[in-house]
Motif scaffolding. Structure first.
Motif, PDB file in Angstrom:
ATOM      1  N   PHE A 102       0.989  -1.125  -0.104  1.00 51.26           N
ATOM      2  CA  PHE A 102      -0.001  -0.098  -0.199  1.00 51.26           C
ATOM      3  C   PHE A 102       1.011   1.487   0.053  1.00 51.26           C
ATOM      4  O   PHE A 102       1.594   1.419   1.345  1.00 51.26           O
ATOM      5  CB  PHE A 102      -0.632   0.072   1.269  1.00 51.26           C
ATOM      6  N   LEU A 121      -3.108   4.479  -2.345  1.00 54.03           N
ATOM      7  CA  LEU A 121      -4.484   5.111  -1.665  1.00 54.03           C
ATOM      8  C   LEU A 121      -4.076   6.278  -0.907  1.00 54.03           C
ATOM      9  O   LEU A 121      -2.997   6.644  -0.897  1.00 54.03           O
ATOM     10  CB  LEU A 121      -4.701   4.773   0.003  1.00 54.03           C
ATOM     11  N   SER A 125      -8.353   8.681   2.183  1.00 49.95           N
ATOM     12  CA  SER A 125      -9.207   7.539   1.933  1.00 49.95           C
ATOM     13  C   SER A 125      -9.697   6.462   3.335  1.00 49.95           C
ATOM     14  O   SER A 125      -8.745   6.928   4.506  1.00 49.95           O
ATOM     15  CB  SER A 125      -8.992   6.014   1.405  1.00 49.95           C
ATOM     16  N   LEU A 127      -9.422   3.322   4.225  1.00 50.89           N
ATOM     17  CA  LEU A 127      -8.908   2.262   4.048  1.00 50.89           C
ATOM     18  C   LEU A 127      -6.956   2.671   4.695  1.00 50.89           C
ATOM     19  O   LEU A 127      -6.726   2.599   6.000  1.00 50.89           O
ATOM     20  CB  LEU A 127      -8.026   1.569   2.894  1.00 50.89           C
ATOM     21  N   GLN A 130      -7.189   3.733   8.745  1.00 50.06           N
ATOM     22  CA  GLN A 130      -6.704   2.487   9.129  1.00 50.06           C
ATOM     23  C   GLN A 130      -6.059   2.255   9.570  1.00 50.06           C
ATOM     24  O   GLN A 130      -5.481   1.635  10.858  1.00 50.06           O
ATOM     25  CB  GLN A 130      -7.612   1.440   8.298  1.00 50.06           C
ATOM     26  N   LEU A 131      -5.492   1.824   8.113  1.00 47.56           N
ATOM     27  CA  LEU A 131      -3.481   1.459   8.688  1.00 47.56           C
ATOM     28  C   LEU A 131      -2.667   3.222   9.265  1.00 47.56           C
ATOM     29  O   LEU A 131      -1.724   2.156  10.218  1.00 47.56           O
ATOM     30  CB  LEU A 131      -3.693   1.253   6.831  1.00 47.56           C
ATOM     31  N   GLU A 141      -8.130  -5.391   8.782  1.00 44.95           N
ATOM     32  CA  GLU A 141      -9.041  -6.051   7.161  1.00 44.95           C
ATOM     33  C   GLU A 141      -9.220  -5.611   6.441  1.00 44.95           C
ATOM     34  O   GLU A 141      -9.670  -4.832   5.984  1.00 44.95           O
ATOM     35  CB  GLU A 141     -10.293  -6.271   8.383  1.00 44.95           C
ATOM     36  N   PHE A 142      -9.214  -6.249   5.174  1.00 47.50           N
ATOM     37  CA  PHE A 142      -9.006  -5.348   3.747  1.00 47.50           C
ATOM     38  C   PHE A 142      -8.984  -6.956   3.127  1.00 47.50           C
ATOM     39  O   PHE A 142      -7.664  -8.050   3.128  1.00 47.50           O
ATOM     40  CB  PHE A 142      -7.579  -5.143   3.741  1.00 47.50           C
TER      41      PHE A 142
END
Length: 152
Positions: A102, A121, A125, A127, A130-131, A141-142
């Motif tokens: 990522f 990303l 975003s 995700l 979250q990261l 979770e992905f």
């Protein structure tokens, strides 16, 4: 350590090239729409001329908005610093799991580069957000469970 920075520089350059291509394509489409509006000739049908001209101007305006968005995306990407090795996921960081990578910098989605699947990303975003709360060794979770193996 040097190869990690070079890797991120290459990913950033890849993104810049995509945006430059989008800018060129959109500029050409905008120019074509303007030319179509300028070349619309009057016909005996009457309103056809004005309708065609209005449609061409609407198309040009749409491309102008897209062009502005692409330029803003490019400027935001150019502001991302990839010259630093990060230990937490932030803009400019690369996050690796066992199966994918990522790059947090701009939202281009899934790309395959030299056989490696990388998700580009936007820092805003969900995700990426979250990261940004994780560190190496943490799970997230992905498309199932993933464990962060490395951040740089």
């Amino acid at each position: 350590m040097e190869e990690r920075i070079v890797h991120k520089q290459l990913l950033k350059q890849y993104c810049e090239q995509i945006f430059l291509q989008r800018i060129a394509t959109t500029q050409q489409a905008m120019d074509d729409a303007q030319a179509a509006a300028n070349n619309e000739s009057k016909s005996s049908v009457g309103d056809k001329y004005e309708t065609g001209r209005a449609m061409s101007h609407m198309e040009k305006d749409m491309h102008a908005r897209q062009l502005l968005a692409h330029r803003q995306d490019l400027l935001a990407l150019q502001a991302v610093n990839v010259q630093v090795i990060y230990h937490v996921p932030v803009a400019g960081a690369f996050v690796r799991t066992a199966t994918t990578g990522f790059f947090i910098g701009t939202g281009l989605g899934k790309q395959v580069i030299n056989g490696e699947t990388i998700f580009f990303l936007s820092p805003a975003s969900p995700l990426a957000q979250q990261l940004m709360q994780k560190k190496a060794g943490d799970e997230f979770e992905f498309k199932g469970k993933n464990r962060i193996t490395e951040i740089y």
